[in-house]
Write an enzyme that holds these catalytic residues in place. Structure first.
Site, mmCIF file in Angstrom:
data_model
loop_
_atom_site.group_PDB
_atom_site.id
_atom_site.type_symbol
_atom_site.label_atom_id
_atom_site.label_comp_id
_atom_site.label_asym_id
_atom_site.label_seq_id
_atom_site.Cartn_x
_atom_site.Cartn_y
_atom_site.Cartn_z
ATOM 1 C CG ASP A 13 61.499 25.821 54.295
ATOM 2 O OD1 ASP A 13 60.333 26.094 53.968
ATOM 3 O OD2 ASP A 13 62.455 25.820 53.505
ATOM 4 C CE LYS A 35 59.516 29.072 49.747
ATOM 5 N NZ LYS A 35 58.702 28.000 50.423
ATOM 6 C CG LEU A 63 49.365 29.139 51.398
ATOM 7 C CD1 LEU A 63 48.059 29.721 51.935
ATOM 8 C CD2 LEU A 63 50.039 28.281 52.464
ATOM 9 C CE LYS A 64 55.029 24.682 45.910
ATOM 10 N NZ LYS A 64 55.452 25.083 47.281
ATOM 11 C CE1 TYR A 66 45.260 21.126 39.869
ATOM 12 C CE2 TYR A 66 46.555 19.515 41.086
ATOM 13 C CZ TYR A 66 45.861 19.882 39.951
ATOM 14 O OH TYR A 66 45.776 19.015 38.893
ATOM 15 N N PRO A 69 37.876 25.854 40.227
ATOM 16 C CG PRO A 69 37.570 26.296 37.935
ATOM 17 C CD PRO A 69 37.410 25.215 38.964
ATOM 18 C CD GLN A 70 33.615 30.680 41.081
ATOM 19 O OE1 GLN A 70 33.807 31.500 41.989
ATOM 20 N NE2 GLN A 70 33.581 31.053 39.803
ATOM 21 C CB THR A 123 62.813 22.731 41.950
ATOM 22 O OG1 THR A 123 62.453 23.092 43.279
ATOM 23 C CG2 THR A 123 62.586 23.917 41.020
#
Length: 236
Positions: A13, A35, A63-64, A66, A69-70, A123
């Site tokens: 980080d 990471k 990079l999560k 979201y 879909p495509q 978290t």
């Protein structure tokens, strides 16, 4: 020769590549994976990830994703072609999104496909935070339901706190990976994490990989801290 597969993933980080290199230089790929998150990747892109892989590190690109879909499938294809070891997407994107990503990754030819991990509940959140979003269900129940959905969609595992790992390990075998952030040493402050646990306790709870940042990178001797954690979890 097979690469080592340590259980610790060190979260880098940092705001600049120079700061990141300073955190990484004392470490060794024999004892940890790395990471890399959205700040470093947005500023420095694939080149920095490739630099670390050339040093022998396996990279969890955090990079999560979201989106529709495509769009997520296209982003994950690009990440896979970069050659990272692990990537993640939000389970809350839904079954169709997850299955589209799985199919996209299966359609490309790679020597080693990345592990696709689903994000359950961050978290940094707890039950009171979820209530402000209108979600009354308890965190463990949400996590178990989301993990079941992720597995049925073909994901390799989930990101979850160590508290939820104990529940999930009873439900899923070791082929379904549990990646656990929010790891702190007994003497550490919790920082911005709310659902935390020590390394040994997390492994005993059923976690496969532990994401650990500040207890290692902000230590006066990062390698010594990493070695101590590695020894601790191996003597469980």
């Amino acid at each position: 020769m097979e690469k080592p597969d340590p259980k610790v993933i060190v979260a880098i980080d940092a705001g600049t590549v120079e700061q990141a290199r300073a955190q990484i230089n004392p470490l060794t790929p024999e004892l940890c994976h790395l990471k890399i998150g959205s700040i470093l990747f947005t500023r420095y892109g694939p080149a920095f990830v490739e630099e670390l892989m050339q040093k022998g590190y396996r990279i969890f690109l955090d990079l999560k994703f979201y989106d529709i879909p495509q769009t997520v499938a296209g982003a994950c294809r690009a990440v896979a072609e970069l050659g990272v070891w692990m990537m993640n997407i939000h389970i809350s994107g839904g079954r169709t999104m997850m299955e589209t990503v799985v199919n996209a990754l299966q359609s490309i030819t790679l020597k080693e496909k990345p592990l696709l991990i689903g994000v359950t509940i961050l978290t940094s959140l707890d039950g009171s935070d979820l209530k402000t979003l209108g979600i009354q269900e308890k965190v463990p129940d949400i996590v178990c339901r989301m993990a079941t959905l992720a597995k049925s969609a073909g994901l390799d595992g989930v990101v979850c706190s160590a508290q939820e790992a104990a529940l999930l390990r009873k439900q899923f075998d070791r082929n379904f990976l549990l990646v656990t952030p929010g790891i702190r040493l007994e003497t550490d402050e919790k920082g911005d994490q709310k659902r935390v646990m020590t390394p040994r306790a997390a492994i005993q709870a059923g976690s496969d990989y532990l994401v650990i940042g500040r207890p290692i990178t902000q230590s006066t001797d990062p390698l010594k801290a990493l070695e101590a954690i590695d020894k601790d979890i191996k003597t469980r």
